[in-house]
Design a protein around this motif. Structure first.
Motif, PDB file in Angstrom:
ATOM      1  N   LEU A  25       0.824  -1.202   0.000  1.00 51.99           N
ATOM      2  CA  LEU A  25       0.000   0.000   0.000  1.00 51.99           C
ATOM      3  C   LEU A  25       0.866   1.263   0.000  1.00 51.99           C
ATOM      4  N   VAL A  38      -7.812  -2.574  -0.287  1.00 57.36           N
ATOM      5  CA  VAL A  38      -6.744  -3.536  -0.565  1.00 57.36           C
ATOM      6  C   VAL A  38      -7.313  -4.921  -0.296  1.00 57.36           C
ATOM      7  N   ILE A  61      -5.292  -3.763  -5.424  1.00 59.33           N
ATOM      8  CA  ILE A  61      -5.562  -2.429  -4.899  1.00 59.33           C
ATOM      9  C   ILE A  61      -6.582  -1.758  -5.790  1.00 59.33           C
TER      10      ILE A  61
END
Length: 66
Positions: A25, A38, A61
């Protein structure tokens, strides 16, 4: 109506799968804006001398396209 896009990112950590996800991330956030979620697609680990050496994640994502 929002348009969302999904990318797949691979990341690793020597601490945990959670940390590997955070790394994915963090790196994606450097170039991708408006991240919404996510999804951990896969988890794996490499083993060295009978112990986990490296935690790996394959994450999806999702982000909003503006």
């Amino acid at each position: 109506m929002a348009v969302l896009k999904v990318i797949e990112v691979l990341a690793n950590s020597d601490e945990s799968w959670e940390d590997a996800t955070k790394n994915a991330l963090e790196q994606a956030s450097k170039s991708v804006k408006n991240i919404r979620s996510v999804y951990i697609n896969e988890q794996s680990a490499s083993v060295k001398d009978g112990k986990i050496d490296d935690y790996r994640v394959n994450v999806k994502i999702t982000f909003e396209v503006k």
